[in-house]
Motif scaffolding. Structure first.
Motif, mmCIF file in Angstrom:
data_model
loop_
_atom_site.group_PDB
_atom_site.id
_atom_site.type_symbol
_atom_site.label_atom_id
_atom_site.label_comp_id
_atom_site.label_asym_id
_atom_site.label_seq_id
_atom_site.Cartn_x
_atom_site.Cartn_y
_atom_site.Cartn_z
ATOM 1 N N ALA A 228 0.978 -1.100 0.005
ATOM 2 C CA ALA A 228 0.004 0.061 0.009
ATOM 3 C C ALA A 228 0.747 1.311 0.145
ATOM 4 C CB ALA A 228 -0.926 0.097 1.167
ATOM 5 N N ILE A 229 1.981 0.954 0.648
ATOM 6 C CA ILE A 229 3.052 2.458 0.514
ATOM 7 C C ILE A 229 3.477 2.899 -0.610
ATOM 8 C CG2 ILE A 229 4.995 3.230 1.438
ATOM 9 C CD1 ILE A 229 4.596 1.333 3.919
ATOM 10 N N GLU A 230 3.730 1.674 -1.471
ATOM 11 C CA GLU A 230 4.290 1.876 -3.024
ATOM 12 C C GLU A 230 3.151 2.315 -3.828
ATOM 13 O OE1 GLU A 230 7.193 -1.712 -3.865
ATOM 14 O OE2 GLU A 230 5.926 -2.278 -2.173
ATOM 15 N N ASP A 231 1.922 1.575 -3.562
ATOM 16 C CA ASP A 231 0.822 2.092 -4.449
ATOM 17 C C ASP A 231 0.659 3.637 -4.240
ATOM 18 O OD1 ASP A 231 0.621 -0.461 -5.212
ATOM 19 O OD2 ASP A 231 -0.887 -1.171 -3.801
ATOM 20 N N HIS A 232 0.618 3.914 -3.132
ATOM 21 C CA HIS A 232 0.331 5.625 -2.586
ATOM 22 C C HIS A 232 1.045 6.593 -3.569
ATOM 23 C CE1 HIS A 232 -1.304 8.822 -0.303
ATOM 24 N NE2 HIS A 232 -0.189 9.337 -0.271
ATOM 25 N N PHE A 233 2.162 6.049 -3.981
ATOM 26 C CA PHE A 233 3.186 6.960 -4.782
ATOM 27 C C PHE A 233 3.022 6.626 -6.369
ATOM 28 C CE2 PHE A 233 4.902 7.434 -0.414
ATOM 29 C CZ PHE A 233 4.730 8.639 -0.153
ATOM 30 N N ASP A 234 2.392 5.613 -6.528
ATOM 31 C CA ASP A 234 2.283 5.042 -8.108
ATOM 32 C C ASP A 234 1.040 6.020 -8.517
ATOM 33 O OD1 ASP A 234 2.692 4.100 -10.183
ATOM 34 O OD2 ASP A 234 2.304 1.933 -9.470
ATOM 35 N N ALA A 235 0.774 5.798 -9.852
ATOM 36 C CA ALA A 235 -0.376 6.468 -10.631
ATOM 37 C C ALA A 235 -1.430 5.702 -10.456
ATOM 38 C CB ALA A 235 -0.098 6.707 -12.249
ATOM 39 N N HIS A 236 -2.684 6.291 -10.431
ATOM 40 C CA HIS A 236 -3.884 5.439 -10.381
ATOM 41 C C HIS A 236 -4.846 5.712 -11.469
ATOM 42 C CE1 HIS A 236 -7.709 3.500 -8.977
ATOM 43 N NE2 HIS A 236 -7.238 3.542 -7.730
ATOM 44 N N PHE A 237 -4.723 5.130 -12.719
ATOM 45 C CA PHE A 237 -5.204 5.650 -13.936
ATOM 46 C C PHE A 237 -6.852 5.664 -13.958
ATOM 47 C CE2 PHE A 237 -1.067 4.018 -15.204
ATOM 48 C CZ PHE A 237 -0.366 5.184 -15.599
ATOM 49 N N GLU A 238 -7.390 4.694 -13.394
ATOM 50 C CA GLU A 238 -9.011 4.466 -13.359
ATOM 51 C C GLU A 238 -9.356 5.697 -12.633
ATOM 52 O OE1 GLU A 238 -6.812 2.182 -12.478
ATOM 53 O OE2 GLU A 238 -7.191 0.453 -13.814
ATOM 54 N N LEU A 239 -8.945 6.225 -11.438
ATOM 55 C CA LEU A 239 -9.215 7.125 -10.454
ATOM 56 C C LEU A 239 -9.048 8.563 -11.220
ATOM 57 C CD1 LEU A 239 -10.263 8.114 -7.700
ATOM 58 C CD2 LEU A 239 -8.184 8.036 -6.896
ATOM 59 N N GLU A 240 -7.747 8.540 -11.692
ATOM 60 C CA GLU A 240 -7.568 9.946 -12.309
ATOM 61 C C GLU A 240 -8.582 10.042 -13.413
ATOM 62 O OE1 GLU A 240 -3.547 9.687 -13.543
ATOM 63 O OE2 GLU A 240 -2.766 9.334 -11.289
ATOM 64 N N HIS A 241 -8.751 9.081 -14.128
ATOM 65 C CA HIS A 241 -9.566 9.183 -15.568
ATOM 66 C C HIS A 241 -11.162 9.534 -14.857
ATOM 67 C CE1 HIS A 241 -11.477 8.292 -19.541
ATOM 68 N NE2 HIS A 241 -12.345 7.630 -18.818
ATOM 69 N N SER A 242 -11.753 8.796 -13.820
ATOM 70 C CA SER A 242 -12.895 9.248 -13.213
ATOM 71 C C SER A 242 -13.007 10.664 -12.776
ATOM 72 C CB SER A 242 -13.036 8.251 -12.323
ATOM 73 O OG SER A 242 -14.413 8.406 -11.266
ATOM 74 N N LEU A 243 -12.008 11.266 -12.075
ATOM 75 C CA LEU A 243 -12.072 12.481 -11.944
ATOM 76 C C LEU A 243 -12.006 13.457 -12.875
ATOM 77 C CD1 LEU A 243 -9.618 12.158 -8.650
ATOM 78 C CD2 LEU A 243 -11.973 12.325 -8.572
ATOM 79 N N ALA A 244 -11.098 13.205 -13.805
ATOM 80 C CA ALA A 244 -10.970 14.366 -14.815
ATOM 81 C C ALA A 244 -12.428 14.026 -15.865
ATOM 82 C CB ALA A 244 -9.805 13.640 -15.975
ATOM 83 N N SER A 245 -13.040 13.000 -15.868
ATOM 84 C CA SER A 245 -14.215 12.982 -16.594
ATOM 85 C C SER A 245 -15.299 13.787 -15.956
ATOM 86 C CB SER A 245 -14.792 11.648 -16.951
ATOM 87 O OG SER A 245 -15.070 10.876 -15.586
ATOM 88 N N LYS A 246 -15.449 14.013 -14.547
ATOM 89 C CA LYS A 246 -16.357 14.627 -13.757
ATOM 90 C C LYS A 246 -15.844 15.933 -13.655
ATOM 91 C CE LYS A 246 -17.662 10.026 -11.787
ATOM 92 N NZ LYS A 246 -17.890 9.545 -10.433
ATOM 93 N N GLY A 247 -14.881 16.358 -14.215
ATOM 94 C CA GLY A 247 -14.456 17.937 -13.763
ATOM 95 C C GLY A 247 -14.027 18.165 -12.519
#
Length: 284
Positions: free
Chosen positions: A63-82
């Motif tokens: 989870a520590i490494e994941d925290h500093f990695d990209a999260h493409f699905e989350l980023e795409h979701s946030l971007a699509s909702k502005g």
């Protein structure tokens, strides 16, 4: 003259003092106000001009490494909702200049062993910082001084190892590693003669306790290589530092200007959350 570019952060511990919180969640991912503990520590390194982080980890800590990695699905979701504000929060976790590498500590053999696990990721004769993530170091209110940054500046200027210390009440020195040196003013350094682990108050050489921030020469890695176990049957970083001084190497105690919060136990973690949340403007 080699500059400090890398910080080693050992994150392989079990976090037993934070149980039951840390049973399934790495203690470094426990939140302090609005972000996990490990993010506070990495931000401290970045503020000190260090942009390469080496995490010494183990199984169950992904989870520590994941925290500093990209999260493409989350980023795409946030971007699509502005949701630009939330996207900005995500991007601030891992700015482009930050480089995070992980190395496993195969077995728990002490802090010195954990640090040595990262030796192969350093260039020959490269200095490095060590940051113990249990303790948060924060500037005083209305002060922006980064104590770790000051230590790095002193290394860059003098090529002398730096160990952060904090003055504690004389009657409490038995709880800490206490350095033997003339007491410097806050924000200054003094040459160390040694370090004593948890001395009796009447035997303490000073009231300056080691905080868990170090700037060290590569020679420490060579001294850790093959170092026999010390206190507790573990390879101790302090033993390597003692060996450095015994062979004539200079080590200085840097007396911090800021504040510490020991988030490795419940009381300290609660104190950090309460005080830092109030300072950030949250209603607590």
């Amino acid at each position: 003259m080699m500059q400090v570019r890398k910080a080693i952060i050992p994150v392989a511990g079990f976090g037993t003092r934070l149980l039951p919180i840390s049973k399934a969640i790495p203690k470094e991912m426990v939140p302090v106000v609005d972000r996990p503990l490990i993010q506070h520590v990495v931000e401290e390194a970045l503020a000190a001009g260090i942009n390469e982080i080496i995490l010494v980890t183990r199984a169950g800590k992904s989870a520590i490494e994941d925290h500093f990695d990209a999260h493409f699905e989350l980023e795409h979701s946030l971007a699509s909702k502005g949701k630009d504000a939330q996207l900005q929060i995500l991007s601030s976790i891992s700015p482009k200049k930050l480089k995070v590498t992980s190395v496993r500590q195969p077995s728990a053999k002490g802090l010195g062993h954990a640090i040595f696990c990262a030796a192969y990721l350093l260039d020959k004769d490269e200095p490095f910082a060590v940051i113990l993530p249990d303790v948060l170091v924060k500037p005083q209110i209305s002060c922006s001084t980064c104590d770790l940054g000051s230590m790095v500046e002193r290394w860059n200027a003098k090529q002398v190892a730096q160990i952060m210390v904090e003055a504690v009440p004389h009657e409490e020195v038995y709880r800490y590693g206490i350095v033997d040196c003339d007491e410097p003013a806050p924000g200054e350094s003094a040459a160390m003669r040694g370090v004593v682990e948890k001395p009796k108050p009447e035997d303490a050489p000073s009231r300056l306790s080691v905080i868990g921030r170090y700037v060290l020469p590569y020679r420490i890695m060579q001294l850790l290589d093959g170092l026999p176990p010390g206190a507790g049957g573990e390879v101790q970083l302090t033993d390597a530092i003692d060996s450095l001084m015994q062979e004539g190497g200079s080590v200085e105690a840097f007396r911090m200007l800021g504040r510490t919060f020991d988030c490795g136990h419940i009381d300290g973690w609660l104190k950090a959350n309460t005080m830092l949340a109030r300072e950030a403007g949250y209603k607590v």
